[in-house]
Design an enzyme around this catalytic site. Structure first.
Site, mmCIF file in Angstrom:
data_model
loop_
_atom_site.group_PDB
_atom_site.id
_atom_site.type_symbol
_atom_site.label_atom_id
_atom_site.label_comp_id
_atom_site.label_asym_id
_atom_site.label_seq_id
_atom_site.Cartn_x
_atom_site.Cartn_y
_atom_site.Cartn_z
ATOM 1 N N GLU A 53 0.834 -1.022 -0.025
ATOM 2 C CA GLU A 53 -0.033 -0.124 0.163
ATOM 3 C C GLU A 53 1.094 0.990 -0.079
ATOM 4 O O GLU A 53 1.562 1.390 0.899
ATOM 5 C CB GLU A 53 -0.834 -0.016 0.949
ATOM 6 C CG GLU A 53 -2.094 0.874 1.223
ATOM 7 C CD GLU A 53 -2.926 1.008 2.403
ATOM 8 O OE1 GLU A 53 -4.231 0.643 2.018
ATOM 9 O OE2 GLU A 53 -2.519 1.198 3.522
ATOM 10 N N ASP A 64 -4.581 10.047 10.292
ATOM 11 C CA ASP A 64 -3.198 9.463 10.708
ATOM 12 C C ASP A 64 -2.753 10.323 12.107
ATOM 13 O O ASP A 64 -2.947 11.365 12.301
ATOM 14 C CB ASP A 64 -2.277 9.711 9.466
ATOM 15 C CG ASP A 64 -2.539 8.677 8.364
ATOM 16 O OD1 ASP A 64 -2.463 7.665 8.475
ATOM 17 O OD2 ASP A 64 -2.731 9.325 7.425
#
Length: 281
Positions: A53, A64
């Site tokens: 990924e 995040d």
């Protein structure tokens, strides 16, 4: 009407419900630097990663935590742009592992929706996940990805309603991303396995797409515990952290060792239950 490209087909086969859970690994494009990032992705594939990924660096990565955010900042400071992402995808795809891109919507919109899908397909990507794109606004992206033949994994919030869950299932191809916790990436607190079991059951009741878990799966022990519930697991912060803390070869070796440890934890795991099997009990 377009069909899946070869990479998307490999992804579908890899995440087959009768197989042991696959390991996906996340790394931002251009991190820790241009050449090292590509070398690391190939190293991760050699050490047991089944899916690569690639993250599109963002200045506002709302999903995040500090580890991935710091990696994005480092990549952006080194001048990474979408053209670098596409080249990273092309080189990563040479490993033979399916490559999926993770991008926030602003990066896709700025680059051009159809252009993004077409260039990913040309680079050999299996698909792309846009986790902050609301389903009510996802039509153009889904159409562009379908036309290009790439998959559209869907990030499914833990608090999603049953009605919206059905819509996520209809929009998803490739996989449904089930966060193990309702937190940002890099979470290392407690895991509620009972809650995760309930969540994955809800997902499987409304989609035939593979279920891939991430966020909060910070150790191989946690990966082994989650494995019976899902078809795959994606890790990012456990790999990025040593690369930030130990630049150069020491960090690279630690990250590769982490991949091996997670892969070993999943290798002997039983396949996730397949509620769509037609076999008699």
């Amino acid at each position: 009407m377009n069909t899946q490209n070869l990479a998307a087909t490999r992804l579908t086969r890899l995440l087959h419900p009768d197989a042991a859970p696959a390991l996906g690994v996340f790394l931002p494009a251009g991190f820790p630097n241009w050449t090292a990032g590509i070398d690391l992705l190939h190293s991760f594939a050699r050490n047991g990663a089944g899916v690569l990924e690639v993250g599109v660096p963002s200045a506002s990565p709302v999903l995040d935590g500090p580890v991935i955010s710091a990696a994005y900042d480092q990549a952006l400071q080194q001048g990474v742009r979408m053209t670098h992402v596409m080249t990273t995808v092309r080189h990563a795809a040479e490993s033979g592992a399916p490559v999926v891109v993770m991008s926030y919507w602003s990066s896709v919109a700025d680059f051009g929706v159809q252009r993004f899908a077409d260039e990913l397909a040309a680079a050999g990507a299996a698909g792309a996940m846009v986790p902050d794109l609301p389903l009510t606004e996802a039509g153009p992206w889904l159409a562009a990805a379908h036309a290009a033949g790439i998959s559209t994994p869907q990030f499914v919030p833990r608090d999603v309603s049953d009605a919206d869950l059905t819509q996520f299932g209809a929009a998803a191809s490739g996989w449904m991303y089930a966060p193990a916790v309702a937190a940002t990436t890099g979470y290392q607190g407690a895991l509620d396995l009972t809650g995760m079991q309930h969540f994955t059951r809800r997902l499987r009741a409304r989609t035939q797409q593979p279920i891939v878990a991430g966020i909060g799966i910070s150790t191989p022990i946690r990966a082994r515990a989650i494995a019976p519930l899902v078809d795959g697991i994606v890790i990012g912060s456990p790999l990025v952290r040593p690369l930030l803390e130990h630049p150069g070869k020491p960090g690279h070796n630690q990250a590769a060792a982490q991949v091996r440890a997670f892969a070993d934890a999943l290798r002997d795991a039983a396949p996730a239950p397949n509620p769509h099997s037609t076999a008699s009990a």
